[in-house]
Write a protein that holds these residues in place. Structure first.
Motif, short mmCIF file in Angstrom:
data_model
loop_
_atom_site.label_atom_id
_atom_site.label_comp_id
_atom_site.label_asym_id
_atom_site.label_seq_id
_atom_site.Cartn_x
_atom_site.Cartn_y
_atom_site.Cartn_z
N GLY A 78 0.25 -0.97 -7.14
CA GLY A 78 -0.21 0.38 -6.86
C GLY A 78 0.69 1.14 -5.91
N LEU A 79 0.40 2.43 -5.82
CA LEU A 79 1.07 3.34 -4.89
C LEU A 79 0.02 4.24 -4.26
CD1 LEU A 79 4.03 4.56 -7.15
CD2 LEU A 79 4.31 3.25 -5.04
N GLN A 80 0.10 4.39 -2.95
CA GLN A 80 -0.70 5.39 -2.24
C GLN A 80 0.26 6.46 -1.76
OE1 GLN A 80 -3.20 3.79 0.84
NE2 GLN A 80 -3.83 5.80 1.59
N ALA A 81 0.10 7.67 -2.28
CA ALA A 81 1.11 8.71 -2.08
C ALA A 81 1.37 9.00 -0.61
CB ALA A 81 0.69 9.98 -2.81
N ASN A 82 0.31 9.03 0.19
CA ASN A 82 0.43 9.36 1.61
C ASN A 82 -0.58 8.50 2.37
OD1 ASN A 82 0.21 10.48 4.21
ND2 ASN A 82 0.66 12.54 3.49
N CYS A 83 -0.10 7.43 2.98
CA CYS A 83 -1.02 6.46 3.57
C CYS A 83 -1.66 6.96 4.86
CB CYS A 83 -0.32 5.12 3.81
SG CYS A 83 1.04 5.18 4.99
N GLY A 84 -1.24 8.13 5.35
CA GLY A 84 -1.88 8.69 6.53
C GLY A 84 -2.57 10.00 6.25
N PHE A 85 -2.85 10.29 4.98
CA PHE A 85 -3.42 11.59 4.62
C PHE A 85 -4.88 11.71 5.01
CE2 PHE A 85 -5.34 14.70 1.76
CZ PHE A 85 -4.45 15.76 1.85
N ASN A 122 3.84 8.15 5.12
CA ASN A 122 4.75 7.53 4.15
C ASN A 122 3.98 7.11 2.89
OD1 ASN A 122 7.00 7.69 5.92
ND2 ASN A 122 6.27 5.87 6.98
N THR A 123 4.72 6.82 1.83
CA THR A 123 4.11 6.30 0.61
C THR A 123 4.00 4.78 0.73
OG1 THR A 123 4.83 8.11 -0.82
CG2 THR A 123 4.45 5.97 -1.87
N ARG A 157 5.73 13.81 -5.96
CA ARG A 157 4.45 13.17 -5.68
C ARG A 157 4.50 12.24 -4.47
NH1 ARG A 157 0.77 13.05 -10.13
NH2 ARG A 157 1.58 14.17 -11.95
N PHE A 158 5.70 11.95 -3.95
CA PHE A 158 5.83 10.87 -2.98
C PHE A 158 6.64 11.28 -1.76
CE2 PHE A 158 5.27 9.09 -7.23
CZ PHE A 158 4.09 8.39 -7.03
N ALA A 159 6.49 10.49 -0.69
CA ALA A 159 7.14 10.78 0.59
C ALA A 159 8.61 10.34 0.56
CB ALA A 159 6.40 10.07 1.72
N PRO A 260 4.77 -8.96 7.91
CA PRO A 260 5.71 -7.86 8.14
C PRO A 260 5.38 -6.63 7.30
CG PRO A 260 6.68 -9.49 6.68
CD PRO A 260 5.38 -10.07 7.14
N THR A 261 5.62 -5.46 7.87
CA THR A 261 5.54 -4.21 7.13
C THR A 261 6.96 -3.77 6.81
OG1 THR A 261 3.47 -3.55 8.20
CG2 THR A 261 4.78 -1.81 7.16
N LEU A 262 7.28 -3.71 5.52
CA LEU A 262 8.63 -3.36 5.08
C LEU A 262 8.77 -1.85 4.98
CD1 LEU A 262 9.16 -6.02 2.25
CD2 LEU A 262 9.62 -6.21 4.70
N GLU A 263 9.98 -1.36 5.23
CA GLU A 263 10.27 0.07 5.16
C GLU A 263 11.57 0.31 4.40
OE1 GLU A 263 9.84 2.13 9.15
OE2 GLU A 263 10.21 0.05 9.76
N ALA A 264 11.67 1.46 3.77
CA ALA A 264 12.92 1.87 3.13
C ALA A 264 12.89 3.37 2.89
CB ALA A 264 13.14 1.14 1.80
N GLU A 265 14.06 4.00 3.03
CA GLU A 265 14.19 5.40 2.65
C GLU A 265 14.10 5.48 1.12
OE1 GLU A 265 14.41 8.09 4.60
OE2 GLU A 265 14.18 6.77 6.35
#
Length: 342
Positions: A78-85, A122-123, A157-159, A260-265
């Motif tokens: 899945g994808l959550q478009a904006n996890c802080g919305f 972020n997404t 649709r995404f960050a 761990p929480t992974l991040e990427a541009e």
């Protein structure tokens, strides 16, 4: 031809999704074993795929991996478009404090954790599950990376940054050493109960119950320190796929199990930056396993489809698909498609 296709989840997938939820690791709260919750998520996903979106908001997208020969569902992501919305997205951030006494000639760096919601907005990649027999097959890459091709095809649709929480380590009884050492003292709940709470309620309670002051890591038991930033052995496959995509995780960990929480541009992710757009050419052809493997998708939303194709394709030329592949992708002659090397 590929044995599997990735498509948006549909209401009729409920039973299969609940079966996957029962098989998922404790800590995968985005796939709860609760029928009513899964029904809501399916409805929200269908609405998100169908909506005309110009910026990332409350949309959530759920994809499933379908066996083309049997119709069985073998995975999801899945994808959550904006996890802080809709609510804050909490993590623990690694900090280093300097404690020094010049008069005593003593200077120490001390590792600490600080509760934060830095990653909100972020997404979020979430809800990964794959049949145990397919962990090492290309199907695992397909269900994980197809959603990244969807991001590449629908960037509005995404960050601009993607994040993914990986499930942390637990013992054979399902206890989290990190949660037992920290969170349990503030919640009065065991790890499984705390994760279940997070699956069904907004997480504002984290800020209400967890300490707001830095947590000095050396004061935690060694068993808790050892699992910080470590991935559950059964979550290694999705973790390795995301690392190969360019994700990294060094600064943030999950508040429950310290995974761990992974991040990427977004623009730097391999399947996004390296994907190309061409047109479909439909003709009978013999698929060769010796030819390069490509992850291919149409550029639709509700009609999104993705699968793997073995083909000797060169940039600037159409991609030749067999009629069966074109049908699985819901593509016609000359239609636009997106592809990236598997």
């Amino acid at each position: 031809m590929s044995a599997w296709v990735v498509r948006p989840a549909q209401p009729g997938d409920l039973d299969a999704l609940q079966r996957m939820a029962r098989q998922s690791l404790t800590g995968v709260t985005s796939l709860p074993d609760d029928r009513a919750s899964l029904e809501r998520r399916l409805a929200q996903s269908s609405c998100s795929f169908a909506s005309a979106v110009t910026f990332p908001g409350e949309e959530e997208y759920l994809f499933v991996l379908e066996d083309l020969s049997s119709g069985a569902l073998l995975g999801c992501s899945g994808l959550q478009a904006n996890c802080g919305f809709a609510q804050p997205f909490y993590s623990f951030r690694h900090e280093v404090f300097i404690h020094a006494s010049p008069a005593q000639g003593i200077k120490h760096k001390v590792h600490a954790l600080a509760l934060c919601h830095d990653l909100g907005g972020n997404t979020l990649l979430k809800g990964f599950h794959i049949d145990a027999n397919l962990q090492d097959a290309t199907a695992a890459q397909l269900i994980s990376r197809a959603r990244l091709l969807f991001v590449a095809s629908q960037p509005q649709r995404f960050a601009t940054q993607l994040v993914a929480e990986m499930v942390g380590c637990t013992d054979e009884q399902g206890h989290s050493p990190f949660w037992d050492a920290l969170g349990s003292h503030f919640f009065g709940l065991d790890y499984a109960a705390a994760e279940a709470l997070g699956a069904f309620q907004e997480r504002t309670y984290l800020a209400e119950l967890l300490p707001h002051y830095p947590i000095y890591v050396p004061l935690l038991p060694e068993s808790a320190q050892e699992v910080m930033g470590q991935v559950h052995p059964k979550a290694r496959r999705p973790y390795e796929i995301l690392l190969a995509e360019g994700f990294a995780g060094e600064r943030y960990i999950d508040v429950y199990d310290a995974g761990p929480t992974l991040e990427a541009e977004t623009a730097q992710i391999r399947s996004i930056a390296g994907s190309l757009v061409t047109q479909a050419r439909i003709a009978p052809r013999a698929s060769s396993a010796d030819a390069p493997a490509w992850l291919v998708c149409n550029e639709g939303s509700s009609a999104f489809r993705a699968l793997t194709v073995h083909a000797n394709w060169l940039p600037g030329r159409p991609l030749t698909l067999s009629p069966a592949e074109a049908d699985a992708l819901q593509l016609g002659e000359g239609d636009s498609l997106r592809l990236v090397r598997l």
